[in-house]
Design a protein around this motif. Structure first.
Motif, PDB file in Angstrom:
ATOM      1  N   PRO A  16     -56.296 -34.603  -5.934  1.00 51.64           N
ATOM      2  CA  PRO A  16     -56.296 -35.832  -5.125  1.00 51.64           C
ATOM      3  C   PRO A  16     -55.243 -36.839  -5.576  1.00 51.64           C
ATOM      4  O   PRO A  16     -55.013 -37.022  -6.765  1.00 51.64           O
ATOM      5  CB  PRO A  16     -57.705 -36.386  -5.351  1.00 51.64           C
ATOM      6  N   GLU A  17     -54.612 -37.444  -4.585  1.00 52.91           N
ATOM      7  CA  GLU A  17     -53.728 -38.586  -4.847  1.00 52.91           C
ATOM      8  C   GLU A  17     -54.587 -39.846  -4.941  1.00 52.91           C
ATOM      9  O   GLU A  17     -54.196 -40.820  -5.572  1.00 52.91           O
ATOM     10  CB  GLU A  17     -52.703 -38.718  -3.724  1.00 52.91           C
ATOM     11  N   TYR A  18     -55.725 -39.797  -4.274  1.00 54.56           N
ATOM     12  CA  TYR A  18     -56.700 -40.885  -4.319  1.00 54.56           C
ATOM     13  C   TYR A  18     -58.079 -40.248  -4.235  1.00 54.56           C
ATOM     14  O   TYR A  18     -58.304 -39.348  -3.418  1.00 54.56           O
ATOM     15  CB  TYR A  18     -56.492 -41.851  -3.145  1.00 54.56           C
ATOM     16  N   LEU A  19     -58.991 -40.692  -5.083  1.00 56.16           N
ATOM     17  CA  LEU A  19     -60.354 -40.191  -5.064  1.00 56.16           C
ATOM     18  C   LEU A  19     -61.295 -41.334  -5.404  1.00 56.16           C
ATOM     19  O   LEU A  19     -61.133 -42.000  -6.425  1.00 56.16           O
ATOM     20  CB  LEU A  19     -60.536 -39.059  -6.075  1.00 56.16           C
ATOM     21  N   GLU A  20     -62.246 -41.571  -4.521  1.00 53.61           N
ATOM     22  CA  GLU A  20     -63.276 -42.578  -4.758  1.00 53.61           C
ATOM     23  C   GLU A  20     -64.626 -41.940  -4.469  1.00 53.61           C
ATOM     24  O   GLU A  20     -64.812 -41.327  -3.420  1.00 53.61           O
ATOM     25  CB  GLU A  20     -63.054 -43.796  -3.858  1.00 53.61           C
ATOM     26  N   ILE A  21     -65.533 -42.084  -5.400  1.00 57.57           N
ATOM     27  CA  ILE A  21     -66.884 -41.568  -5.233  1.00 57.57           C
ATOM     28  C   ILE A  21     -67.830 -42.750  -5.321  1.00 57.57           C
ATOM     29  O   ILE A  21     -67.822 -43.486  -6.305  1.00 57.57           O
ATOM     30  CB  ILE A  21     -67.218 -40.513  -6.298  1.00 57.57           C
ATOM     31  N   ILE A  22     -68.640 -42.921  -4.275  1.00 64.17           N
ATOM     32  CA  ILE A  22     -69.563 -44.045  -4.201  1.00 64.17           C
ATOM     33  C   ILE A  22     -70.985 -43.497  -4.196  1.00 64.17           C
ATOM     34  O   ILE A  22     -71.340 -42.684  -3.328  1.00 64.17           O
ATOM     35  CB  ILE A  22     -69.300 -44.884  -2.932  1.00 64.17           C
ATOM     36  N   ASN A  23     -71.789 -43.935  -5.157  1.00 63.53           N
ATOM     37  CA  ASN A  23     -73.187 -43.531  -5.209  1.00 63.53           C
ATOM     38  C   ASN A  23     -73.956 -44.421  -4.233  1.00 63.53           C
ATOM     39  O   ASN A  23     -74.131 -45.612  -4.471  1.00 63.53           O
ATOM     40  CB  ASN A  23     -73.728 -43.684  -6.631  1.00 63.53           C
ATOM     41  N   GLU A  24     -74.394 -43.836  -3.132  1.00 62.14           N
ATOM     42  CA  GLU A  24     -75.118 -44.575  -2.098  1.00 62.14           C
ATOM     43  C   GLU A  24     -76.624 -44.338  -2.166  1.00 62.14           C
ATOM     44  O   GLU A  24     -77.353 -44.663  -1.232  1.00 62.14           O
ATOM     45  CB  GLU A  24     -74.592 -44.191  -0.712  1.00 62.14           C
ATOM     46  N   ILE A  47     -53.379 -31.100  -0.114  1.00 66.14           N
ATOM     47  CA  ILE A  47     -54.036 -29.807   0.115  1.00 66.14           C
ATOM     48  C   ILE A  47     -54.634 -29.747   1.518  1.00 66.14           C
ATOM     49  O   ILE A  47     -54.788 -28.675   2.086  1.00 66.14           O
ATOM     50  CB  ILE A  47     -55.114 -29.558  -0.971  1.00 66.14           C
ATOM     51  N   PHE A  48     -54.940 -30.898   2.108  1.00 69.25           N
ATOM     52  CA  PHE A  48     -55.563 -30.947   3.433  1.00 69.25           C
ATOM     53  C   PHE A  48     -54.540 -30.844   4.575  1.00 69.25           C
ATOM     54  O   PHE A  48     -54.928 -30.817   5.747  1.00 69.25           O
ATOM     55  CB  PHE A  48     -56.382 -32.227   3.601  1.00 69.25           C
ATOM     56  N   ALA A  49     -53.261 -30.774   4.257  1.00 70.00           N
ATOM     57  CA  ALA A  49     -52.218 -30.716   5.292  1.00 70.00           C
ATOM     58  C   ALA A  49     -52.438 -29.526   6.226  1.00 70.00           C
ATOM     59  O   ALA A  49     -52.617 -28.388   5.782  1.00 70.00           O
ATOM     60  CB  ALA A  49     -50.841 -30.623   4.649  1.00 70.00           C
TER      61      ALA A  49
END
Length: 102
Positions: A16-24, A47-49
């Motif tokens: 990831p170039e950016y990764l955010e994980i939020i515990n909801e 990778i998602f391209a």
């Protein structure tokens, strides 16, 4: 190691170039302090391209193997973007019908 930390570690394989994980978890029924069951993942990777949304989600689930299971992660909201698509924020999560009432 917490589920959130494990998820963070496992998703690194998607470069990831950016990764955010939020515990909801706190917004869902049955929550108690320290519970980890519902997460939102915002991930931007080249990778998602060229992949359709379902294919991107499949890659995230494959990377999270073993964590999305009974007694562990119950729900995983995925927002997966190519770098050219990323606008700096993901949509807000909907409210849970079983959320704790104030």
């Amino acid at each position: 190691m917490s589920l959130e930390q494990q998820l963070q570690q496992q998703l690194q394989g998607l470069q990831p170039e950016y990764l955010e994980i939020i515990n909801e978890s706190a917004g869902h029924g049955g929550y108690f302090p320290g519970k980890e069951s519902h997460f939102k993942v915002i991930i931007v990777s080249s990778i998602f391209a060229g992949l359709r949304l379902v294919q991107r989600h499949q890659k995230v689930y494959a990377a999270a193997t073993g964590l999305v299971a009974p007694g562990q992660i119950h729900a995983l909201a995925i927002h997966a973007y190519e770098p050219s698509e990323w606008q700096g924020q993901a949509p807000a999560s909907p409210l849970c019908a079983h959320a704790p009432k104030d």
